[in-house]
Scaffold this motif. Structure first.
Motif, short mmCIF file in Angstrom:
data_model
loop_
_atom_site.label_atom_id
_atom_site.label_comp_id
_atom_site.label_asym_id
_atom_site.label_seq_id
_atom_site.Cartn_x
_atom_site.Cartn_y
_atom_site.Cartn_z
N GLY A 179 0.82 -1.20 0.00
CA GLY A 179 0.00 0.00 0.00
C GLY A 179 0.85 1.25 0.00
N VAL A 180 1.90 1.25 0.79
CA VAL A 180 2.82 2.39 0.84
C VAL A 180 3.47 2.61 -0.52
CG1 VAL A 180 5.06 3.11 1.75
CG2 VAL A 180 3.26 2.36 3.31
N ARG A 181 3.88 1.55 -1.16
CA ARG A 181 4.51 1.68 -2.49
C ARG A 181 3.53 2.24 -3.51
NH1 ARG A 181 6.86 -3.70 -1.09
NH2 ARG A 181 8.94 -3.27 -0.28
N ALA A 182 2.25 1.89 -3.38
CA ALA A 182 1.24 2.44 -4.29
C ALA A 182 1.10 3.95 -4.08
CB ALA A 182 -0.10 1.74 -4.07
N ILE A 183 1.12 4.40 -2.83
CA ILE A 183 1.08 5.84 -2.56
C ILE A 183 2.29 6.52 -3.17
CG2 ILE A 183 1.21 7.58 -0.73
CD1 ILE A 183 -0.41 5.68 1.05
N GLU A 184 3.45 5.92 -3.01
CA GLU A 184 4.67 6.52 -3.55
C GLU A 184 4.64 6.60 -5.07
OE1 GLU A 184 7.94 5.76 -0.06
OE2 GLU A 184 7.90 4.34 -1.74
N ALA A 185 4.04 5.60 -5.71
CA ALA A 185 3.91 5.65 -7.17
C ALA A 185 3.04 6.83 -7.60
CB ALA A 185 3.34 4.33 -7.69
N LEU A 186 1.95 7.07 -6.86
CA LEU A 186 1.09 8.22 -7.15
C LEU A 186 1.87 9.52 -6.99
CD1 LEU A 186 -1.94 9.29 -7.56
CD2 LEU A 186 -1.87 9.64 -5.09
N LEU A 187 2.65 9.62 -5.92
CA LEU A 187 3.41 10.84 -5.68
C LEU A 187 4.42 11.09 -6.80
CD1 LEU A 187 4.02 10.58 -1.82
CD2 LEU A 187 2.28 11.92 -3.02
N ARG A 188 5.10 10.07 -7.23
CA ARG A 188 6.08 10.24 -8.31
C ARG A 188 5.40 10.73 -9.59
NH1 ARG A 188 7.85 5.05 -6.23
NH2 ARG A 188 9.72 5.38 -4.94
N ALA A 189 4.21 10.21 -9.85
CA ALA A 189 3.52 10.57 -11.08
C ALA A 189 2.99 12.01 -11.05
CB ALA A 189 2.35 9.61 -11.32
N HIS A 190 2.82 12.56 -9.86
CA HIS A 190 2.22 13.90 -9.74
C HIS A 190 3.18 14.94 -9.18
CE1 HIS A 190 -1.43 11.50 -10.24
NE2 HIS A 190 -2.04 12.61 -10.56
N ARG A 191 4.42 14.59 -9.06
CA ARG A 191 5.40 15.51 -8.48
C ARG A 191 5.70 16.65 -9.44
NH1 ARG A 191 11.04 13.52 -5.67
NH2 ARG A 191 11.85 15.58 -5.05
N GLY A 192 5.63 17.87 -8.93
CA GLY A 192 5.91 19.03 -9.75
C GLY A 192 7.39 19.28 -9.89
N PRO A 193 7.77 20.32 -10.65
CA PRO A 193 9.19 20.62 -10.87
C PRO A 193 9.87 21.11 -9.60
CG PRO A 193 7.80 22.36 -11.75
CD PRO A 193 6.87 21.27 -11.34
N SER A 194 11.19 21.02 -9.59
CA SER A 194 11.95 21.49 -8.45
C SER A 194 11.79 23.00 -8.30
CB SER A 194 13.43 21.12 -8.59
OG SER A 194 13.97 21.73 -9.76
N ASP A 195 11.95 23.48 -7.09
CA ASP A 195 11.73 24.89 -6.79
C ASP A 195 12.75 25.31 -5.73
OD1 ASP A 195 10.84 27.32 -5.71
OD2 ASP A 195 8.73 26.87 -6.10
N PRO A 196 13.75 26.10 -6.10
CA PRO A 196 14.76 26.51 -5.11
C PRO A 196 14.15 27.22 -3.90
CG PRO A 196 15.46 27.08 -7.34
CD PRO A 196 14.03 26.63 -7.43
N GLY A 197 13.07 27.97 -4.12
CA GLY A 197 12.43 28.65 -3.00
C GLY A 197 11.86 27.66 -2.00
N LEU A 198 11.32 26.55 -2.50
CA LEU A 198 10.79 25.51 -1.62
C LEU A 198 11.91 24.88 -0.81
CD1 LEU A 198 8.66 23.52 -0.58
CD2 LEU A 198 9.08 22.14 -2.62
N ASP A 199 13.01 24.56 -1.48
CA ASP A 199 14.13 23.92 -0.78
C ASP A 199 14.60 24.80 0.38
OD1 ASP A 199 13.95 21.92 -2.63
OD2 ASP A 199 15.61 22.66 -3.87
N GLU A 200 14.71 26.09 0.14
CA GLU A 200 15.18 27.00 1.19
C GLU A 200 14.17 27.10 2.32
OE1 GLU A 200 16.92 31.54 1.76
OE2 GLU A 200 16.05 30.94 -0.16
N ALA A 201 12.88 27.19 1.97
CA ALA A 201 11.85 27.28 3.00
C ALA A 201 11.80 26.03 3.86
CB ALA A 201 10.48 27.53 2.35
N MET A 202 11.95 24.86 3.24
CA MET A 202 11.93 23.61 4.01
C MET A 202 13.13 23.53 4.95
SD MET A 202 10.52 20.75 1.30
CE MET A 202 10.51 19.48 2.57
N THR A 203 14.28 23.98 4.48
CA THR A 203 15.47 23.99 5.33
C THR A 203 15.27 24.90 6.53
OG1 THR A 203 16.93 23.51 3.47
CG2 THR A 203 17.94 24.52 5.40
#
Length: 274
Positions: A144-168
């Motif tokens: 079940g977890v792997r199925a969720i991860e497959a959905l996330l990979r299929a819907h993942r948006g482009p990288s965003d430097p602003g997001l990386d900085e905010a998460m840090t």
């Protein structure tokens, strides 16, 4: 993919965990390496109860995705203490994102999801219904977890430097006890407080001050629930409060009980657990 059971570890966010863990089983599973920057962990809860039980939760500054029989959901960042009602027999297979980690999938400012619960299909469309069927029809939690991860990979948006900085910076606000105020974090980031707040509202959903306060109260509640004797003046200093009174006031506002009352509830649950 590893798993862990909270009785052997920390239960941050679960209030009075000894009472809850008598009534449900909680297991956590580490995310796949390619999703670990966005996903904190996956979690699975199972229960079979003769009577309903209400579990109190002090939410983390993040989004959770939950696959469940009564409607799969995206649970936005919650600013208030929550109560989850369990009854009968059931299972939830879910994903806890890191603060800001859901942004690449929602592709909207995270402030729009604060204190909201939305159907999974509102974010992921028809793929959500297929995922729900796949997970609920699959008794193997890891599949079940792997199925969720497959959905996330299929819907993942482009990288965003602003997001990386905010998460840090959000992680720094949670873990660095030398960060007491938003101004401290803005100084670390080299930006104005106003710029910092805009970034947090977009990528995280709430401001840095809220994250600082919540993480410290969660840590205090964890100490109490562990059964250890707490020296509140020393803990207040450790967590970056001006004094004990400020910590106690924050604790009661977020947990709903004074530290002494909460300690009594946890002690009673631990004794009953035996």
């Amino acid at each position: 993919m590893s798993s862990s059971n909270p009785p052997g570890g920390r239960t941050l966010g679960i209030l009075n965990p000894a009472a809850g863990l008598k009534r449900f089983e909680l297991r956590r599973h580490a995310p796949a390496p390619d999703l670990a920057a966005l996903v904190d962990w996956h979690w699975v809860v199972r229960w079979s109860l003769p009577a309903p039980f209400e579990q109190e939760i002090l939410p983390h500054p993040c989004v959770n995705l939950a696959i469940q029989v009564n409607g799969s959901i995206v649970n936005g960042l919650g600013t208030r203490r929550e109560v989850s009602r369990l009854e009968g027999t059931g299972r939830v297979v879910a994903t806890k994102f890191r603060p800001g980690g859901f942004f690449p999938f929602a592709r909207c400012p995270m402030r729009r999801l604060v204190d909201r619960v939305v159907p999974l299909a509102e974010v992921f469309g028809d793929a959500a219904n297929a995922l729900e069927r796949e997970v609920l029809d699959q008794p193997d939690d890891l599949l079940g977890v792997r199925a969720i991860e497959a959905l996330l990979r299929a819907h993942r948006g482009p990288s965003d430097p602003g997001l990386d900085e905010a998460m840090t910076l959000a992680a720094r606000a949670q873990g660095d006890r030398d960060i007491h105020r938003a101004e401290d974090l803005a100084r670390v980031a080299g930006v104005s407080v106003r710029t910092l707040h805009r970034a947090f509202e977009r990528y995280i959903g709430v401001g840095p001050k809220w994250i600082i306060r919540r993480s410290r109260v969660q840590e205090a509640a964890e100490r109490v629930a562990s059964g250890a004797s707490v020296a509140w003046a020393a803990l207040a200093t450790e967590l970056g409060y001006h004094d004990q009174a400020h910590l106690i006031r924050d604790f009661k506002a977020q947990v709903g009980f004074t530290p002494a009352a909460y300690a009594a509830r946890c002690a009673a649950a631990s004794a009953a657990r035996g």
